[in-house]
Design an enzyme around this catalytic site. Structure first.
Site, PDB file in Angstrom:
ATOM      1  CE1 TYR A 171      -3.780   2.375   0.805  1.00 11.39           C
ATOM      2  CE2 TYR A 171      -2.508   3.038   2.733  1.00 11.39           C
ATOM      3  CZ  TYR A 171      -3.577   3.232   1.877  1.00 11.39           C
ATOM      4  OH  TYR A 171      -4.438   4.282   2.084  1.00 11.39           O
ATOM      5  CE  LYS A 175      -3.569   5.232  -1.239  1.00 11.55           C
ATOM      6  NZ  LYS A 175      -4.558   5.680  -2.239  1.00 11.55           N
TER       7      LYS A 175
HETATM    8  P1  NAI Z   1     -13.395   2.718   1.641  1.00 11.07           P
HETATM    9  O1  NAI Z   1     -13.079   1.265   1.689  1.00 11.07           O
HETATM   10  O2  NAI Z   1     -14.456   3.248   2.505  1.00 11.07           O
HETATM   11  O3  NAI Z   1     -13.716   3.152   0.136  1.00 11.07           O
HETATM   12  C1  NAI Z   1     -12.979   2.681  -0.958  1.00 11.07           C
HETATM   13  C2  NAI Z   1     -13.930   2.371  -2.101  1.00 11.07           C
HETATM   14  O4  NAI Z   1     -13.169   1.957  -3.249  1.00 11.07           O
HETATM   15  C3  NAI Z   1     -14.884   1.215  -1.772  1.00 11.07           C
HETATM   16  O5  NAI Z   1     -16.234   1.617  -1.925  1.00 11.07           O
HETATM   17  C4  NAI Z   1     -14.503   0.126  -2.760  1.00 11.07           C
HETATM   18  O6  NAI Z   1     -15.599  -0.677  -3.197  1.00 11.07           O
HETATM   19  C5  NAI Z   1     -13.891   0.920  -3.905  1.00 11.07           C
HETATM   20  N1  NAI Z   1     -12.986   0.100  -4.723  1.00 11.07           N
HETATM   21  C6  NAI Z   1     -12.063  -0.781  -4.273  1.00 11.07           C
HETATM   22  N2  NAI Z   1     -11.440  -1.366  -5.317  1.00 11.07           N
HETATM   23  C7  NAI Z   1     -11.977  -0.836  -6.444  1.00 11.07           C
HETATM   24  C8  NAI Z   1     -11.720  -1.017  -7.832  1.00 11.07           C
HETATM   25  N3  NAI Z   1     -10.817  -1.901  -8.242  1.00 11.07           N
HETATM   26  N4  NAI Z   1     -12.442  -0.299  -8.714  1.00 11.07           N
HETATM   27  C9  NAI Z   1     -13.395   0.568  -8.293  1.00 11.07           C
HETATM   28  N5  NAI Z   1     -13.678   0.769  -6.987  1.00 11.07           N
HETATM   29  C10 NAI Z   1     -12.972   0.097  -6.077  1.00 11.07           C
HETATM   30  O7  NAI Z   1     -12.002   3.477   1.953  1.00 11.07           O
HETATM   31  P2  NAI Z   1     -11.623   5.027   2.078  1.00 11.07           P
HETATM   32  O8  NAI Z   1     -10.925   5.205   3.355  1.00 11.07           O
HETATM   33  O9  NAI Z   1     -12.766   5.873   1.761  1.00 11.07           O
HETATM   34  O10 NAI Z   1     -10.490   5.142   0.953  1.00 11.07           O
HETATM   35  C11 NAI Z   1     -10.563   6.025  -0.137  1.00 11.07           C
HETATM   36  C12 NAI Z   1      -9.141   6.362  -0.570  1.00 11.07           C
HETATM   37  O11 NAI Z   1      -8.487   7.131   0.445  1.00 11.07           O
HETATM   38  C13 NAI Z   1      -8.267   5.138  -0.822  1.00 11.07           C
HETATM   39  O12 NAI Z   1      -7.445   5.366  -1.943  1.00 11.07           O
HETATM   40  C14 NAI Z   1      -7.436   5.065   0.443  1.00 11.07           C
HETATM   41  O13 NAI Z   1      -6.218   4.394   0.249  1.00 11.07           O
HETATM   42  C15 NAI Z   1      -7.222   6.556   0.710  1.00 11.07           C
HETATM   43  N6  NAI Z   1      -6.797   6.874   2.061  1.00 11.07           N
HETATM   44  C16 NAI Z   1      -7.678   6.766   3.105  1.00 11.07           C
HETATM   45  C17 NAI Z   1      -7.266   7.134   4.373  1.00 11.07           C
HETATM   46  C18 NAI Z   1      -8.204   7.154   5.512  1.00 11.07           C
HETATM   47  O14 NAI Z   1      -7.810   7.679   6.576  1.00 11.07           O
HETATM   48  N7  NAI Z   1      -9.405   6.611   5.393  1.00 11.07           N
HETATM   49  C19 NAI Z   1      -5.865   7.551   4.645  1.00 11.07           C
HETATM   50  C20 NAI Z   1      -5.059   7.644   3.480  1.00 11.07           C
HETATM   51  C21 NAI Z   1      -5.509   7.309   2.243  1.00 11.07           C
END
Ligand code: NAI
Length: 311
Positions: A171, A175
Site C-alpha cells: 500500500y 501511495k
Molecule cells: P473505503 O473502503 O471506505 O472506500 C474505498 C472504495 O473503493 C470502496 O467503496 C470500494 O468498493 C472501492 N474500490 C475498491 N477497489 C476498487 C476497484 N478496483 N475499482 C473501483 N472501486 C474500487 O475506503 P476510504 O478510506 O474511503 O479510501 C478512499 C481512498 O483514500 C483510498 O485510496 C485510500 O487508500 C485513501 N486513504 C484513506 C485514508 C483514511 O484515513 N481513510 C488515509 C489515506 C488514504
C-alpha cells in the site's frame, strides 16, 4: 453565490463508500455531473456489488443533482477506459477525475504473497495510472481539436507511503508512487491545460477501522456534539477546490487534511551534503564516517502516529 463546478463533468472512482462518497456528493452539490464509479467489493478487494454506487447516485439524483453509476474495476486497463467513456457518452465531456478507489491487504514484507502485492498495487498505483492515462489521452486530443476542458486530476496518496508505515509495504509503495506520478503527470499535461494534485486523507472509514486496528483505536468513535476531526466528510472541500477553476495555477502539489487542518506537503528534500575536498570520486571506506556524521546530525525521523498526534 454561483456553484463552483457548474457545467463540469466529474468522475470519482471508489465513490460508493467512505471518502469517495463524500467527494461525489459535494462535487454534485457544487454543480458537477458525476460518474460514481465503484466495484462494490470488500476492503481487501474481494467480491463485487452494485449497491454502494447505486445508493450514492440515488442520493445525488434525489437532491436534484445529476449522477450515473459505473461498476468497472479501476485495476482493469480496458475497464478504466470504459469509466472515462461513460462520462463522455453520458454527459458529453470530462473535466474532473478523482482517483480515489482503494483496498488494503496489510502484511509484513516476509509474509506478503505475490497476490497481496499485485492486488494492492493493481487497484492503487495501476488503477490511478489506468484512469489518468485514458483521461489524459482524451484531453490531449480535445486540446489539439481546439477544445480545452481545463482537466483536473486529483489523486489520493497516504501517509503510509509518504512517511512509511510498517505492515503496509504494498500500500505504501503504491501511495508514494501515486504522489510521484502526480508530479510527473502535472508536468506532462501542463501544455494541455490539465492540472494534477494529490490529497492525503486521515479519516475514519472502513479502511482505517476494519482493516487497521491500531488506527481504529487512535481514531476512537465520534462523540455527539463534538467536532469530529476524523469525519470523512472533511476531505471533500479540498477536492472540490482543486477541481475548480479557482485552482488552475495549483499543480503537482500534495495536501493533507485532518479535521480543520490542511497541510501543504513536499517530499524528498536535501537534508545535508558532503563534498570531497579533491575533485575525485568517493571511495567506500571514507564514506563510512561521512555518511554516519550526516545521519547523526539529521533531525530525528518521525513515525506516522507521532506526526498525527503532534498535529
Ligand atoms: P473505503 O473502503 O471506505 O472506500 C474505498 C472504495 O473503493 C470502496 O467503496 C470500494 O468498493 C472501492 N474500490 C475498491 N477497489 C476498487 C476497484 N478496483 N475499482 C473501483 N472501486 C474500487 O475506503 P476510504 O478510506 O474511503 O479510501 C478512499 C481512498 O483514500 C483510498 O485510496 C485510500 O487508500 C485513501 N486513504 C484513506 C485514508 C483514511 O484515513 N481513510 C488515509 C489515506 C488514504
Amino acid at each position: 453565490m454561483g456553484k463552483l463546478l457548474e457545467g463540469k463533468v466529474a468522475i470519482v472512482t471508489g465513490a460508493g463508500r467512505g471518502l469517495g462518497r463524500w467527494e461525489a456528493l459535494l462535487l454534485a452539490r457544487e454543480g458537477a455531473k458525476v460518474v460514481v464509479n465503484d466495484l462494490g467489493g470488500g476492503f481487501d478487494g474481494s467480491g463485487k456489488a452494485t449497491g454502494p454506487a447505486d445508493e450514492v447516485i440515488a442520493e445525488i439524483n434525489g437532491a436534484g443533482g445529476e449522477a450515473i453509476a459505473n461498476y468497472e474495476s479501476v485495476a482493469d486497463f480496458q475497464g478504466a477506459k470504459r469509466i472515462i467513456d461513460c462520462a463522455i457518452e453520458k454527459f458529453g465531456k470530462l473535466n474532473i477525475l478523482v482517483n480515489n478507489a482503494g483496498i488494503l491487504r496489510d502484511r509484513m514484507m516476509f509474509n506478503m504473497s505475490e497476490e497481496e502485492w499485485d492486488a494492492v498495487i493493481g487497484v492503487h498505483l495501476k488503477g490511478t495510472f489506468n484512469c489518468s492515462r485514458h483521461a489524459c489521452a482524451y484531453w490531449r486530443e480535445e486540446h489539439k481539436a481546439g477544445r480545452n476542458h481545463e482537466g483536473k486530476v486529483i489523486n489520493t496518496a497516504s501517509d503510509a507511503g509518504l512517511l512509511g508505515n510498517p505492515g503496509q509495504g504494498n500500500y505504501g509503495a503504491a501511495k508514494a508512487g501515486i504522489a510521484a506520478l502526480s508530479i510527473i503527470l502535472a508536468k506532462e499535461m501542463e501544455r494541455y491545460g490539465v492540472t494534477c494534485n494529490c490529497v492525503v486523507p486521515v479519516a475514519r472509514t472502513r479502511l482505517t477501522t476494519d482493516a487497521t486496528p491500531s488506527m481504529a483505536a487512535m481514531m476512537g468513535t465520534a462523540k455527539p456534539g463534538e467536532f469530529d476531526i476524523f469525519d470523512p466528510e472533511h476531505l471533500s472541500p479540498l477536492v472540490v477546490y482543486l477541481a475548480s477553476d479557482n485552482a488552475k495555477e495549483i499543480s503537482g502539489e500534495t495536501f493533507r487534511v485532518m479535521g480543520n487542518k490542511v497541510w501543504f506537503l513536499r517530499g524528498w528534500y536535501n537534508v545535508d551534503v558532503a563534498t570531497k575536498k579533491e575533485k575525485a570520486r568517493w571511495n567506500p571506506e571514507e564514506l563510512d564516517s561521512v555518511i554516519k556524521e550526516m545521519v547523526k546530525k539529521a533531525p530525528p525521523k518521525k513515525d506516522l502516529a507521532q506526526v498525527l498526534l503532534e498535529a
